[in-house]
Design a protein around this motif. Structure first.
Motif, PDB file in Angstrom:
ATOM      1  N   SER A   1      45.679 105.840  36.836  1.00 42.63           N
ATOM      2  CA  SER A   1      45.217 104.443  37.092  1.00 42.63           C
ATOM      3  C   SER A   1      46.409 103.606  37.529  1.00 42.63           C
ATOM      4  O   SER A   1      47.359 103.537  36.197  1.00 42.63           O
ATOM      5  CB  SER A   1      44.387 104.017  35.859  1.00 42.63           C
ATOM      6  OG  SER A   1      44.192 102.581  35.991  1.00 42.63           O
ATOM      7  N   PHE A   2      46.616 103.086  38.289  1.00 40.86           N
ATOM      8  CA  PHE A   2      48.004 102.431  38.819  1.00 40.86           C
ATOM      9  C   PHE A   2      47.634 100.896  39.079  1.00 40.86           C
ATOM     10  O   PHE A   2      47.019 100.716  39.884  1.00 40.86           O
ATOM     11  CB  PHE A   2      48.546 103.270  40.027  1.00 40.86           C
ATOM     12  CG  PHE A   2      49.758 102.599  40.764  1.00 40.86           C
ATOM     13  CD1 PHE A   2      50.978 102.639  40.031  1.00 40.86           C
ATOM     14  CD2 PHE A   2      49.433 101.825  41.803  1.00 40.86           C
ATOM     15  CE1 PHE A   2      52.182 102.078  40.603  1.00 40.86           C
ATOM     16  CE2 PHE A   2      50.567 101.191  42.325  1.00 40.86           C
ATOM     17  CZ  PHE A   2      51.840 101.457  41.913  1.00 40.86           C
ATOM     18  N   THR A   3      48.539 100.201  38.561  1.00 45.32           N
ATOM     19  CA  THR A   3      48.854  98.914  38.937  1.00 45.32           C
ATOM     20  C   THR A   3      50.147  98.581  39.468  1.00 45.32           C
ATOM     21  O   THR A   3      51.055  98.795  38.578  1.00 45.32           O
ATOM     22  CB  THR A   3      48.262  97.903  38.006  1.00 45.32           C
ATOM     23  OG1 THR A   3      46.898  98.102  37.532  1.00 45.32           O
ATOM     24  CG2 THR A   3      48.364  96.317  38.387  1.00 45.32           C
TER      25      THR A   3
ATOM     26  N   SER B   1      52.133  97.820  46.688  1.00 51.84           N
ATOM     27  CA  SER B   1      51.352  98.520  47.716  1.00 51.84           C
ATOM     28  C   SER B   1      52.217  99.972  48.036  1.00 51.84           C
ATOM     29  O   SER B   1      51.430 100.943  48.482  1.00 51.84           O
ATOM     30  CB  SER B   1      51.111  97.683  48.964  1.00 51.84           C
ATOM     31  OG  SER B   1      50.301  96.806  48.711  1.00 51.84           O
TER      32      SER B   1
ATOM     33  N   THR C   1      54.286 101.816  46.438  1.00 52.07           N
ATOM     34  CA  THR C   1      54.001 102.888  45.342  1.00 52.07           C
ATOM     35  C   THR C   1      52.630 103.478  45.134  1.00 52.07           C
ATOM     36  O   THR C   1      52.358 104.541  45.295  1.00 52.07           O
ATOM     37  CB  THR C   1      54.491 102.492  44.022  1.00 52.07           C
ATOM     38  OG1 THR C   1      55.670 101.966  44.177  1.00 52.07           O
ATOM     39  CG2 THR C   1      54.653 103.496  42.892  1.00 52.07           C
ATOM     40  N   GLY C   2      51.453 102.411  45.371  1.00 48.31           N
ATOM     41  CA  GLY C   2      50.186 102.746  45.438  1.00 48.31           C
ATOM     42  C   GLY C   2      49.956 103.653  46.535  1.00 48.31           C
ATOM     43  O   GLY C   2      48.914 104.508  46.289  1.00 48.31           O
TER      44      GLY C   2
ATOM     45  N   GLY D   1      43.111  97.351  46.874  1.00 44.28           N
ATOM     46  CA  GLY D   1      42.568  98.498  45.948  1.00 44.28           C
ATOM     47  C   GLY D   1      42.028  99.656  46.744  1.00 44.28           C
ATOM     48  O   GLY D   1      42.346  99.908  47.989  1.00 44.28           O
ATOM     49  N   ASN D   2      41.309 100.578  46.140  1.00 46.81           N
ATOM     50  CA  ASN D   2      40.610 101.533  46.661  1.00 46.81           C
ATOM     51  C   ASN D   2      39.169 101.448  46.134  1.00 46.81           C
ATOM     52  O   ASN D   2      38.447 102.735  46.176  1.00 46.81           O
ATOM     53  CB  ASN D   2      41.360 103.042  46.361  1.00 46.81           C
ATOM     54  CG  ASN D   2      41.395 103.304  44.985  1.00 46.81           C
ATOM     55  OD1 ASN D   2      41.254 102.541  43.945  1.00 46.81           O
ATOM     56  ND2 ASN D   2      41.593 104.578  44.484  1.00 46.81           N
TER      57      ASN D   2
ATOM     58  N   LEU E   1      43.577 102.306  42.072  1.00 48.11           N
ATOM     59  CA  LEU E   1      44.650 101.654  42.709  1.00 48.11           C
ATOM     60  C   LEU E   1      44.250 100.032  42.513  1.00 48.11           C
ATOM     61  O   LEU E   1      43.377  99.690  42.978  1.00 48.11           O
ATOM     62  CB  LEU E   1      45.060 102.088  43.809  1.00 48.11           C
ATOM     63  CG  LEU E   1      45.221 103.630  43.996  1.00 48.11           C
ATOM     64  CD1 LEU E   1      45.504 103.863  45.703  1.00 48.11           C
ATOM     65  CD2 LEU E   1      46.339 103.861  43.525  1.00 48.11           C
ATOM     66  N   GLU E   2      45.196  99.289  41.993  1.00 47.18           N
ATOM     67  CA  GLU E   2      45.238  97.874  41.994  1.00 47.18           C
ATOM     68  C   GLU E   2      46.662  97.393  42.401  1.00 47.18           C
ATOM     69  O   GLU E   2      47.697  97.634  42.012  1.00 47.18           O
ATOM     70  CB  GLU E   2      44.960  97.356  40.795  1.00 47.18           C
ATOM     71  CG  GLU E   2      44.313  96.202  40.792  1.00 47.18           C
ATOM     72  CD  GLU E   2      45.307  94.763  40.759  1.00 47.18           C
ATOM     73  OE1 GLU E   2      45.180  94.227  41.975  1.00 47.18           O
ATOM     74  OE2 GLU E   2      45.513  94.280  39.716  1.00 47.18           O
ATOM     75  N   MET E   3      46.676  96.938  43.878  1.00 51.52           N
ATOM     76  CA  MET E   3      47.988  96.659  44.347  1.00 51.52           C
ATOM     77  C   MET E   3      48.154  95.444  44.744  1.00 51.52           C
ATOM     78  O   MET E   3      47.918  94.611  44.142  1.00 51.52           O
ATOM     79  CB  MET E   3      48.127  97.683  45.770  1.00 51.52           C
ATOM     80  CG  MET E   3      48.017  99.291  45.035  1.00 51.52           C
ATOM     81  SD  MET E   3      47.921 100.393  46.558  1.00 51.52           S
ATOM     82  CE  MET E   3      46.149 100.251  46.930  1.00 51.52           C
TER      83      MET E   3
ATOM     84  N   GLY F   1      48.151 107.032  45.680  1.00 51.05           N
ATOM     85  CA  GLY F   1      46.860 107.477  46.329  1.00 51.05           C
ATOM     86  C   GLY F   1      46.987 108.681  47.040  1.00 51.05           C
ATOM     87  O   GLY F   1      45.992 109.630  46.947  1.00 51.05           O
TER      88      GLY F   1
END
Ligand code: UN1
Length: 497
Positions: free
Chosen positions: A226-228, A231, A233-234, A460-461, A250-252, A238
């Protein structure tokens, strides 16, 4: 101020990194002050954390969910007790004003009590079977070992959003906090440990993203990331999780807009714009980065905004007079400053601010003047890219339809806001805005923990944190059939011609 020494927390023990290498975090309002030293961990430390979390998972998943939730309730009580101490530390290490730092902890407290309640729900469904004497139901299953990679802008709230539902759902976790706020993460994990969680259920590994983050994301024995964060790095997280078959949330980035229509209560819209754009120095994923203004009120609203921006007091977060704290680090300060060159080159006008603050003590920290960019058009980079600083771009529009079209003209979709007194426009906005969060007559910041949090498009995803939707991140469904007929009953597809 004495410098804090942070350690990793692995399998219930506080330890240095294997290599003994350390890094420092500093006070962004006074960069010469070292707030904490922390381990520069490597893959060996990650291996140890993953092994501990894997071992702990065997028994933690079998602890009844209401009992798991009691630990989280206790974390909430301890956070309440230590709220002021944590808030002071957040102000010193991350820089936000104390009132906002208390809010950061409060968000963790709210999340604790909300998540703890879920321990007695975690509802599945029962549903009829198509066959007689057969029972059908669904249950939520934990996923396993979760890596939680968290940013510096909400150094207590965001780790809580992730760790609390993950643990209530029966997962074990490894927290990898941002390298700018290691002390906040350490204090937080101390609280989780004081709540009595068994060894290995929560682990903390400090270090830099390219080393510890990478080792976690690529580790074969991690089940979920779980990543915040950014974009860029996200996209790496991902892609790597896709390649290594991990669950990933993902929360970017964002490029959130507030629309102000000609029928809006302008004073209310002004309060919203100032708070949304300059609160937390614009360093929230939900910050207002674009103000889309109807041409009939554009001039008047711009003057009102200018007057408010001119009066904002910059300073250290722990100074009670401060309204705008520093930018997190030098690199980010330079990045924000870089956007001023880009804005000018593209033809935007800097109405106020636009530079690094150098008055008196401000030059000792990473301060940027609250900035309003005027004459911005939707194709400019300052209207399209996330800046993550106290910078707001003004875009003029001729109609409500144009406002919504421009609001949606971005690759991101986290938060959004419309100020109008027209109920028809309000409902059209709720329907047509492409964002995970829409506020009517409220600023783009201020999400509550019991509602889904996350964004559409490249923000996000498809997952949502917070609310009951966080349970969908941290569990998978199992369908269970119980046949009590005593004979083989083929399913309908197999016995009907
Ligand atoms: C973030 O900036 O990543 O909605 C989180 C808000 C806060 C959370 C922001 N509750 O502004």
């Amino acid at each position: 101020m004495t410098t804090l020494t942070c350690q990793n927390y692995l399998d219930g023990q506080w330890l240095d990194a294997f290599t003994k290498n350390t890094l420092d975090s500093c006070n962004p309002a006074l960069v010469s002050e070292v707030v904490a030293t922390f381990p520069r961990s490597q893959a060996e430390d990650v291996d140890k954390a993953v092994a501990a979390a894997r071992k702990a998972y065997i028994s933690w998943r079998k602890v009844p969910a209401p009992a798991r939730a009691e630990y989280i309730f206790r974390v909430g009580e301890l956070l309440l007790q230590h709220k002021e101490e944590l808030a002071q530390l957040i102000s010193r290490e991350m820089g936000k004003p104390l009132t906002e730092a208390r809010g950061d902890v409060q968000e963790g407290i709210d999340c604790a009590f909300y998540s703890a309640g879920e321990g007695r729900r975690l509802f599945g469904v029962t549903t009829p079977s198509e066959m007689p004497n057969k029972f059908a139901m669904t249950v939520r299953m934990p996923i396993g070992v979760c890596a939680l990679i968290t940013p510096w802008n909400f150094p207590v709230a965001i780790p809580c959003w992730k760790a609390m539902p993950a643990l209530v759902c029966g997962n074990t976790v490894i927290l990898k906090p941002a390298e700018d706020t290691p002390a906040c993460a350490t204090k937080l994990v101390e609280i989780f440990a004081a709540a009595g969680l068994p060894p290995g259920v929560i682990n903390l590994v400090h270090g830099v993203g390219e080393e510890v983050g990478k080792a976690l994301v690529e580790h074969p024995d991690i089940d979920l990331v779980s990543f915040t964060g950014s974009s860029e790095t996200g996209a790496y997280v991902g892609a790597t999780c896709g390649r290594t078959h991990k669950r990933v949330c993902l929360e970017m980035g964002g490029k959130n807009a507030q629309v102000v229509m000609e029928d809006a209560d302008l004073e209310l819209a002004l309060d919203g714009a100032v708070w949304g754009a300059f609160g937390t120095t614009g360093q929230r994923c939900t910050a207002t980065s674009r103000l889309i203004l109807h041409r009939d009120i554009k001039e008047q609203f711009t003057t009102m905004l200018y007057e408010r921006a001119a009066k904002l007091r910059l300073g250290a977060g722990y100074d009670p007079d401060t309204e705008i704290g520093p930018i997190i680090n030098r690199r980010q300060l330079q990045r924000v400053n870089e956007y001023m060159h880009i804005a000018r080159a593209e033809g935007a006008k800097i109405l106020i601010g636009g530079e690094i603050a150098r008055d008196g003590l401000l030059k000792e920290g990473n301060f940027f003047l609250p900035t309003i960019l005027d004459n911005v058009t939707p194709e400019m980079r300052v209207a399209r890219e996330e800046i993550f600083g106290p910078v707001v771009a003004l875009i003029e529009v001729n109609s409500f339809e144009e406002a919504i079209a421009i609001l949606n003209d971005t690759k991101y979709g986290l938060s959004s806001s419309v100020y109008t007194r027209n109920i028809n426009r309000a409902f059209a906005a709720m329907r047509d805005i492409e964002a995970g969060i829409t506020y009517i007559n409220g600023p783009t910041i201020g999400a509550e923990v019991h509602l889904p949090f996350g964004g559409v498009k490249q923000t996000g995803n498809g997952h949502r944190e917070a609310g009951t939707t966080a349970l969908d991140v941290f569990t998978e469904w199992k369908s269970v059939y119980v046949d009590f007929s005593g004979s083989l009953q083929r399913a309908q597809i197999d016995n009907r011609n």
